[in-house]
Write a protein that holds these residues in place. Structure first.
Motif, PDB file in Angstrom:
ATOM      1  N   TYR A   1       0.841  -1.195   0.000  1.00 11.17           N
ATOM      2  CA  TYR A   1       0.000   0.000   0.000  1.00 11.17           C
ATOM      3  C   TYR A   1       0.875   1.244   0.000  1.00 11.17           C
ATOM      4  O   TYR A   1       0.639   2.200  -0.728  1.00 11.17           O
ATOM      5  N   ASN A   2       1.904   1.221   0.830  1.00 13.59           N
ATOM      6  CA  ASN A   2       2.843   2.334   0.913  1.00 13.59           C
ATOM      7  C   ASN A   2       3.465   2.613  -0.450  1.00 13.59           C
ATOM      8  O   ASN A   2       3.544   3.757  -0.895  1.00 13.59           O
ATOM      9  N   ALA A   3       3.896   1.569  -1.137  1.00 15.43           N
ATOM     10  CA  ALA A   3       4.528   1.728  -2.450  1.00 15.43           C
ATOM     11  C   ALA A   3       3.545   2.323  -3.451  1.00 15.43           C
ATOM     12  O   ALA A   3       3.896   3.219  -4.222  1.00 15.43           O
ATOM     13  N   GLU A   4       2.291   1.837  -3.430  1.00 14.99           N
ATOM     14  CA  GLU A   4       1.296   2.363  -4.369  1.00 14.99           C
ATOM     15  C   GLU A   4       1.009   3.826  -4.063  1.00 14.99           C
ATOM     16  O   GLU A   4       0.805   4.629  -4.976  1.00 14.99           O
ATOM     17  N   PHE A   5       0.982   4.171  -2.774  1.00 15.07           N
ATOM     18  CA  PHE A   5       0.748   5.559  -2.415  1.00 15.07           C
ATOM     19  C   PHE A   5       1.853   6.458  -2.951  1.00 15.07           C
ATOM     20  O   PHE A   5       1.600   7.536  -3.489  1.00 15.07           O
ATOM     21  N   LEU A   6       3.094   5.995  -2.823  1.00 16.55           N
ATOM     22  CA  LEU A   6       4.232   6.785  -3.295  1.00 16.55           C
ATOM     23  C   LEU A   6       4.197   6.943  -4.807  1.00 16.55           C
ATOM     24  O   LEU A   6       4.541   7.991  -5.333  1.00 16.55           O
ATOM     25  N   VAL A   7       3.750   5.896  -5.516  1.00 15.86           N
ATOM     26  CA  VAL A   7       3.614   5.984  -6.974  1.00 15.86           C
ATOM     27  C   VAL A   7       2.578   7.031  -7.329  1.00 15.86           C
ATOM     28  O   VAL A   7       2.762   7.862  -8.220  1.00 15.86           O
ATOM     29  N   LYS A   8       1.436   7.025  -6.610  1.00 14.05           N
ATOM     30  CA  LYS A   8       0.388   8.010  -6.862  1.00 14.05           C
ATOM     31  C   LYS A   8       0.910   9.420  -6.601  1.00 14.05           C
ATOM     32  O   LYS A   8       0.642  10.347  -7.348  1.00 14.05           O
ATOM     33  N   LEU A   9       1.664   9.577  -5.497  1.00 16.09           N
ATOM     34  CA  LEU A   9       2.206  10.885  -5.148  1.00 16.09           C
ATOM     35  C   LEU A   9       3.179  11.358  -6.208  1.00 16.09           C
ATOM     36  O   LEU A   9       3.167  12.527  -6.609  1.00 16.09           O
ATOM     37  N   SER A  10       4.017  10.447  -6.708  1.00 17.45           N
ATOM     38  CA  SER A  10       4.971  10.790  -7.753  1.00 17.45           C
ATOM     39  C   SER A  10       4.243  11.246  -9.017  1.00 17.45           C
ATOM     40  O   SER A  10       4.616  12.232  -9.650  1.00 17.45           O
ATOM     41  N   SER A  11       3.176  10.530  -9.383  1.00 13.84           N
ATOM     42  CA  SER A  11       2.396  10.894 -10.571  1.00 13.84           C
ATOM     43  C   SER A  11       1.746  12.264 -10.384  1.00 13.84           C
ATOM     44  O   SER A  11       1.722  13.085 -11.296  1.00 13.84           O
ATOM     45  N   TRP A  12       1.210  12.484  -9.176  1.00 15.35           N
ATOM     46  CA  TRP A  12       0.568  13.769  -8.888  1.00 15.35           C
ATOM     47  C   TRP A  12       1.565  14.907  -9.040  1.00 15.35           C
ATOM     48  O   TRP A  12       1.263  15.936  -9.636  1.00 15.35           O
ATOM     49  N   ASN A  13       2.772  14.729  -8.498  1.00 19.02           N
ATOM     50  CA  ASN A  13       3.799  15.764  -8.610  1.00 19.02           C
ATOM     51  C   ASN A  13       4.152  16.045 -10.062  1.00 19.02           C
ATOM     52  O   ASN A  13       4.373  17.189 -10.456  1.00 19.02           O
ATOM     53  N   PHE A  14       4.197  14.973 -10.881  1.00 19.89           N
ATOM     54  CA  PHE A  14       4.525  15.152 -12.290  1.00 19.89           C
ATOM     55  C   PHE A  14       3.488  16.025 -12.983  1.00 19.89           C
ATOM     56  O   PHE A  14       3.817  16.988 -13.674  1.00 19.89           O
ATOM     57  N   TRP A  15       2.206  15.706 -12.787  1.00 23.81           N
ATOM     58  CA  TRP A  15       1.151  16.468 -13.466  1.00 23.81           C
ATOM     59  C   TRP A  15       1.073  17.891 -12.938  1.00 23.81           C
ATOM     60  O   TRP A  15       0.793  18.826 -13.695  1.00 23.81           O
ATOM     61  N   GLN A  16       1.342  18.078 -11.645  1.00 22.11           N
ATOM     62  CA  GLN A  16       1.329  19.420 -11.068  1.00 22.11           C
ATOM     63  C   GLN A  16       2.430  20.291 -11.653  1.00 22.11           C
ATOM     64  O   GLN A  16       2.265  21.501 -11.806  1.00 22.11           O
ATOM     65  N   ASN A  17       3.565  19.672 -11.990  1.00 23.20           N
ATOM     66  CA  ASN A  17       4.710  20.438 -12.485  1.00 23.20           C
ATOM     67  C   ASN A  17       4.649  20.734 -13.980  1.00 23.20           C
ATOM     68  O   ASN A  17       5.447  21.521 -14.481  1.00 23.20           O
ATOM     69  N   LEU A  18       3.722  20.096 -14.703  1.00 26.70           N
ATOM     70  CA  LEU A  18       3.588  20.408 -16.123  1.00 26.70           C
ATOM     71  C   LEU A  18       3.105  21.845 -16.284  1.00 26.70           C
ATOM     72  O   LEU A  18       2.158  22.271 -15.616  1.00 26.70           O
ATOM     73  N   ARG A  19       3.735  22.575 -17.166  1.00 31.60           N
ATOM     74  CA  ARG A  19       3.351  23.966 -17.379  1.00 31.60           C
ATOM     75  C   ARG A  19       2.077  24.030 -18.211  1.00 31.60           C
ATOM     76  O   ARG A  19       2.023  23.528 -19.331  1.00 31.60           O
ATOM     77  N   PRO A  20       1.001  24.657 -17.703  1.00 32.04           N
ATOM     78  CA  PRO A  20      -0.250  24.719 -18.447  1.00 32.04           C
ATOM     79  C   PRO A  20      -0.146  25.491 -19.754  1.00 32.04           C
ATOM     80  O   PRO A  20      -0.906  25.264 -20.683  1.00 32.04           O
ATOM     81  N   GLU A  21       0.831  26.415 -19.812  1.00 34.50           N
ATOM     82  CA  GLU A  21       0.987  27.195 -21.049  1.00 34.50           C
ATOM     83  C   GLU A  21       1.825  26.469 -22.101  1.00 34.50           C
ATOM     84  O   GLU A  21       2.005  26.965 -23.209  1.00 34.50           O
ATOM     85  N   ASN A  22       2.326  25.280 -21.743  1.00 35.08           N
ATOM     86  CA  ASN A  22       3.156  24.529 -22.683  1.00 35.08           C
ATOM     87  C   ASN A  22       2.346  24.140 -23.916  1.00 35.08           C
ATOM     88  O   ASN A  22       1.293  23.527 -23.814  1.00 35.08           O
ATOM     89  N   LYS A  23       2.817  24.516 -25.090  1.00 36.36           N
ATOM     90  CA  LYS A  23       2.099  24.225 -26.329  1.00 36.36           C
ATOM     91  C   LYS A  23       2.917  23.349 -27.263  1.00 36.36           C
ATOM     92  O   LYS A  23       2.542  23.134 -28.403  1.00 36.36           O
ATOM     93  N   GLN A  24       4.050  22.850 -26.789  1.00 40.17           N
ATOM     94  CA  GLN A  24       4.941  22.082 -27.654  1.00 40.17           C
ATOM     95  C   GLN A  24       5.266  20.717 -27.059  1.00 40.17           C
ATOM     96  O   GLN A  24       5.599  20.610 -25.886  1.00 40.17           O
ATOM     97  N   PHE A  25       5.141  19.697 -27.899  1.00 40.15           N
ATOM     98  CA  PHE A  25       5.455  18.334 -27.484  1.00 40.15           C
ATOM     99  C   PHE A  25       6.277  17.657 -28.577  1.00 40.15           C
ATOM    100  O   PHE A  25       6.048  17.888 -29.762  1.00 40.15           O
ATOM    101  N   ALA A  26       7.209  16.814 -28.161  1.00 35.10           N
ATOM    102  CA  ALA A  26       7.945  15.974 -29.110  1.00 35.10           C
ATOM    103  C   ALA A  26       7.590  14.528 -28.805  1.00 35.10           C
ATOM    104  O   ALA A  26       7.523  14.119 -27.646  1.00 35.10           O
ATOM    105  N   VAL A  27       7.348  13.756 -29.861  1.00 36.36           N
ATOM    106  CA  VAL A  27       7.001  12.343 -29.709  1.00 36.36           C
ATOM    107  C   VAL A  27       8.034  11.523 -30.469  1.00 36.36           C
ATOM    108  O   VAL A  27       8.199  11.690 -31.686  1.00 36.36           O
TER     109      VAL A  27
END
Length: 245
Positions: free
Chosen positions: A8-34
């Motif tokens: 459970y602890n590990a899954e929580f940390l994964v969720k927290l890591s994902s949350w931090n990633f999405w929070q740090n994405l810049r909303p004004e970012n208009k460019q992506f490379a694939v």
């Protein structure tokens, strides 16, 4: 005790890591490379491009690059070997805040590409994994977010087959979710006040859809629910299952 067990602890940390990633994405970012233009990479390119974002499509196969330009699924497309760090520099990929590594079936190429991007300072790298081992390796070399398209699609199909009343589901943690469900037949014609969803089921009703599929957030207690529309509720998975039954 905050965590019941280590898993459970590990899954929580994964969720927290994902949350931090999405929070740090810049909303004004208009460019992506694939990088990688297989089915998954093409789908990402096309969707981002149709949403109005500038997309740079990259693959080492000229045929796939030409097809991306012909089908107009990206703003630009380059033939490039992403395992070569100098090639990445010259292509201008470092100008993009977010790079999606869509190379899922070639382990060494996927990991080397991800490592190159992070070593060169790309802020956000999203990588596709084909196995748990692949995922762990991608995270070791710095991938900010790892996706399992095939596994997630399989889980989604299994959920649809076994719980057809659920339209969409977001897991908050292993025990709680936000779900969009079809209004149960016995709720038809009744108001939210009549149903007492919080008292009877322990769930918070967040939104109600109308026949035009538009949602009303924080609906009034006098709102009448109708068969064939949907509601969004928040609560424990156990309580959500009780509501469905």
């Amino acid at each position: 005790m905050l965590f019941k067990n280590r898993s459970y602890n590990a899954e929580f940390l994964v969720k927290l890591s994902s949350w931090n990633f999405w929070q740090n994405l810049r909303p004004e970012n208009k460019q992506f490379a694939v990088i990688g233009l297989g089915r998954f990479g093409r789908a990402v390119c096309e969707t981002l491009h149709n949403l109005g974002y500038e997309v740079l499509a990259i693959d080492k196969e000229e045929k796939k690059v030409n097809l991306a330009l012909t089908d107009e699924i990206s703003s630009h497309a380059f033939k490039l070997d992403s395992t070569e760090i100098n090639a990445i520099k010259q292509a201008g990929i470092l100008d993009f805040d977010t790079v999606i590594v869509a190379i899922g079936n070639y382990l060494a190429e996927s990991i080397t590409t991800t490592l190159n991007l992070k070593e060169l300072g790309v802020k956000s790298v999203v990588a596709k994994a084909s196995s748990e081992t692949h995922k762990k390796l991608l995270e070791k070399v710095g991938a900010d977010y790892v996706v399992f398209p095939e596994r997630e699609m399989g889980c989604e199909l299994a959920r649809l087959l076994t719980k057809p009343g659920i339209i969409d589901k977001f897991d908050i943690d292993p025990e709680h979710s936000i779900v969009e469900i079809i209004v149960p037949d016995k709720f038809d014609g009744k108001t939210i006040a009549d149903l007492e969803i919080r008292n009877k089921y322990g769930l918070n009703l967040l939104a109600v859809s109308a026949e035009d599929e538009k949602f009303t957030i924080n609906p009034k207690l006098s709102t009448i629910l109708k068969k064939g529309t949907a509601i969004i509720v928040l609560g424990s998975n156990e309580d959500i299952n009780r509501l469905q039954k």
